[in-house]
Design a protein around this motif. Structure first.
Motif, PDB file in Angstrom:
ATOM      1  N   LYS A  98      -6.759  13.182   3.380  1.00 38.85           N
ATOM      2  CA  LYS A  98      -5.456  12.401   4.140  1.00 38.85           C
ATOM      3  C   LYS A  98      -5.950  12.091   5.622  1.00 38.85           C
ATOM      4  O   LYS A  98      -5.562  10.974   5.884  1.00 38.85           O
ATOM      5  CB  LYS A  98      -4.245  13.516   4.131  1.00 38.85           C
ATOM      6  N   LEU A 102      -6.377   8.192   7.168  1.00 39.95           N
ATOM      7  CA  LEU A 102      -5.371   7.996   8.415  1.00 39.95           C
ATOM      8  C   LEU A 102      -6.399   7.446   9.562  1.00 39.95           C
ATOM      9  O   LEU A 102      -5.905   6.540  10.265  1.00 39.95           O
ATOM     10  CB  LEU A 102      -4.733   9.205   8.992  1.00 39.95           C
ATOM     11  N   ALA A 108      -2.053   2.936  12.406  1.00 36.62           N
ATOM     12  CA  ALA A 108      -1.042   4.236  12.200  1.00 36.62           C
ATOM     13  C   ALA A 108      -1.556   5.160  12.901  1.00 36.62           C
ATOM     14  O   ALA A 108      -2.651   5.487  13.290  1.00 36.62           O
ATOM     15  CB  ALA A 108      -1.253   4.439  10.586  1.00 36.62           C
ATOM     16  N   THR A 110       0.602   8.143  12.481  1.00 39.62           N
ATOM     17  CA  THR A 110       0.715   9.395  11.437  1.00 39.62           C
ATOM     18  C   THR A 110       0.755   8.503   9.966  1.00 39.62           C
ATOM     19  O   THR A 110       0.656   7.524  10.043  1.00 39.62           O
ATOM     20  CB  THR A 110       2.173  10.216  11.623  1.00 39.62           C
ATOM     21  N   ILE A 111       0.446   9.350   8.966  1.00 38.43           N
ATOM     22  CA  ILE A 111       0.473   8.931   7.598  1.00 38.43           C
ATOM     23  C   ILE A 111       1.829   8.243   7.151  1.00 38.43           C
ATOM     24  O   ILE A 111       1.664   7.223   6.305  1.00 38.43           O
ATOM     25  CB  ILE A 111       0.045  10.187   6.417  1.00 38.43           C
ATOM     26  N   ASP A 112       2.694   8.545   7.847  1.00 40.37           N
ATOM     27  CA  ASP A 112       4.135   7.670   7.631  1.00 40.37           C
ATOM     28  C   ASP A 112       3.865   6.385   7.940  1.00 40.37           C
ATOM     29  O   ASP A 112       4.829   5.773   7.479  1.00 40.37           O
ATOM     30  CB  ASP A 112       5.362   8.572   8.046  1.00 40.37           C
ATOM     31  N   ASP A 113       2.991   6.070   8.957  1.00 40.56           N
ATOM     32  CA  ASP A 113       2.852   4.720   9.189  1.00 40.56           C
ATOM     33  C   ASP A 113       2.146   3.808   8.336  1.00 40.56           C
ATOM     34  O   ASP A 113       1.966   2.689   8.536  1.00 40.56           O
ATOM     35  CB  ASP A 113       2.426   4.522  10.608  1.00 40.56           C
ATOM     36  N   ASP A 115       1.338   2.103   4.803  1.00 34.40           N
ATOM     37  CA  ASP A 115       1.809   1.420   3.827  1.00 34.40           C
ATOM     38  C   ASP A 115       2.074   2.127   2.691  1.00 34.40           C
ATOM     39  O   ASP A 115       0.942   2.439   1.892  1.00 34.40           O
ATOM     40  CB  ASP A 115       1.486  -0.129   3.522  1.00 34.40           C
ATOM     41  N   THR A 116       3.222   2.655   2.035  1.00 32.02           N
ATOM     42  CA  THR A 116       3.372   3.496   1.078  1.00 32.02           C
ATOM     43  C   THR A 116       2.915   2.830  -0.255  1.00 32.02           C
ATOM     44  O   THR A 116       2.105   3.552  -1.135  1.00 32.02           O
ATOM     45  CB  THR A 116       5.023   3.987   1.148  1.00 32.02           C
ATOM     46  N   GLU A 120      -0.103   3.768  -2.863  1.00 31.84           N
ATOM     47  CA  GLU A 120       0.262   4.200  -4.495  1.00 31.84           C
ATOM     48  C   GLU A 120      -0.813   3.451  -5.055  1.00 31.84           C
ATOM     49  O   GLU A 120      -1.391   3.600  -6.017  1.00 31.84           O
ATOM     50  CB  GLU A 120       1.696   3.921  -4.708  1.00 31.84           C
ATOM     51  N   LYS A 130      -5.463  11.385  -4.524  1.00 30.02           N
ATOM     52  CA  LYS A 130      -3.950  11.787  -4.484  1.00 30.02           C
ATOM     53  C   LYS A 130      -4.240  13.505  -4.938  1.00 30.02           C
ATOM     54  O   LYS A 130      -3.485  14.385  -4.383  1.00 30.02           O
ATOM     55  CB  LYS A 130      -3.085  11.248  -5.479  1.00 30.02           C
ATOM     56  N   TRP A 133      -5.727  15.023  -1.917  1.00 28.03           N
ATOM     57  CA  TRP A 133      -5.192  14.489  -0.599  1.00 28.03           C
ATOM     58  C   TRP A 133      -5.539  15.600   0.403  1.00 28.03           C
ATOM     59  O   TRP A 133      -5.722  15.256   1.537  1.00 28.03           O
ATOM     60  CB  TRP A 133      -3.710  14.233  -0.869  1.00 28.03           C
TER      61      TRP A 133
END
Length: 245
Positions: A98, A102, A108, A110-113, A115-116, A120, A130, A133
């Motif tokens: 992870k 990043l 980004a 954080t990892i939330d930034d 693109d999901t 995927e 995954k 991770w």
């Protein structure tokens, strides 16, 4: 070539007292995978590193999407959308998968930034990313480390991927997984310049091919034509691709 994303014109590279590239002319078509082949010491890795600005051309011109990048610094070239996966893979062993991803996602914090949907997509190509991770990258197998190196390169959209021997040292099953992943990247119209010694790998994936010898490109054309011409293979590479299927 009018559809070339990357061009090298008469590129020479010196490393200290050594003259490694002797006037490389190379064209990498947009949205295709170009294989860069040749015997050990032919200048393939030096070509990738010169494009990336890690070594600077002492003569000649390199253009990316029509822009001269010959004298640009490596961070500027990366900012232009070029990602480089070296033969050594260059992962951070003490960081998790992870955290490695990043760091590669420049935009980004954080990892939330990140693109999901893109993550995927990467997980679909490389399920081990995954699964592991939160694991330290240094604990991954050789094949999984190579998957992480490629995953980092594509965590954001790039204009161009430069990849050095992605199948080296990998088990046959992992190589097939890597071939499937590169086919996915090709389907997404990713432009790739790929150095490879596994000729079956090259035959299956290459759209175009350039063969280097003694710091020069001595042949360029369609990969399919080289794959079908055993005499040309023997002359350029000293072996037949068919023997490596």
């Amino acid at each position: 070539m009018s559809d070339a994303l990357l061009t090298l014109e008469g590129v020479h590279t010196h490393i200290g007292a050594y003259h490694i590239l002797h006037g490389v002319d190379l064209s990498v078509p947009a949205n295709q995978l170009t294989m860069l082949l040749g015997r050990n010491g032919a200048g393939k890795t030096t070509t990738l590193r010169t494009v990336m600005g890690l070594w600077h051309a002492s003569q000649g011109r390199i253009t990316l999407a029509g822009q001269d990048i010959t004298a640009r610094a490596t961070p500027d070239i990366a900012q232009s959308g070029v990602a480089y996966v070296p033969e050594s893979m260059g992962i951070f062993s003490d960081l998790s998968v992870k955290e490695n991803m990043l760091l590669a996602a420049r935009g980004a914090r954080t990892i939330d930034d990140v693109d999901t949907k893109r993550l995927e997509w990467i997980f679909d190509m490389f399920p081990a990313m995954k699964k592991f991770w939160l694991h330290p990258a240094g604990k991954l197998s050789g094949g999984q480390k190579q998957m992480l190196a490629v995953s980092r390169a594509i965590v954001e959209p790039r204009q161009l991927l430069l990849i050095d021997e992605p199948s080296k040292g990998l088990a046959p099953a992992i190589i097939q997984n890597m071939i499937a992943a590169f086919r996915e990247l090709k389907a997404a119209q990713t432009t790739i310049l790929l150095v490879e010694q596994n000729f079956n790998f090259a035959r299956q994936l290459g759209d175009t091919v350039a063969v280097m010898d003694d710091g020069r490109v001595v042949h360029s054309g369609a990969m399919a034509e080289l794959a079908e011409d055993s005499a040309l293979q023997a002359r350029l590479l000293g072996l037949s691709l068919g023997a490596h299927q």
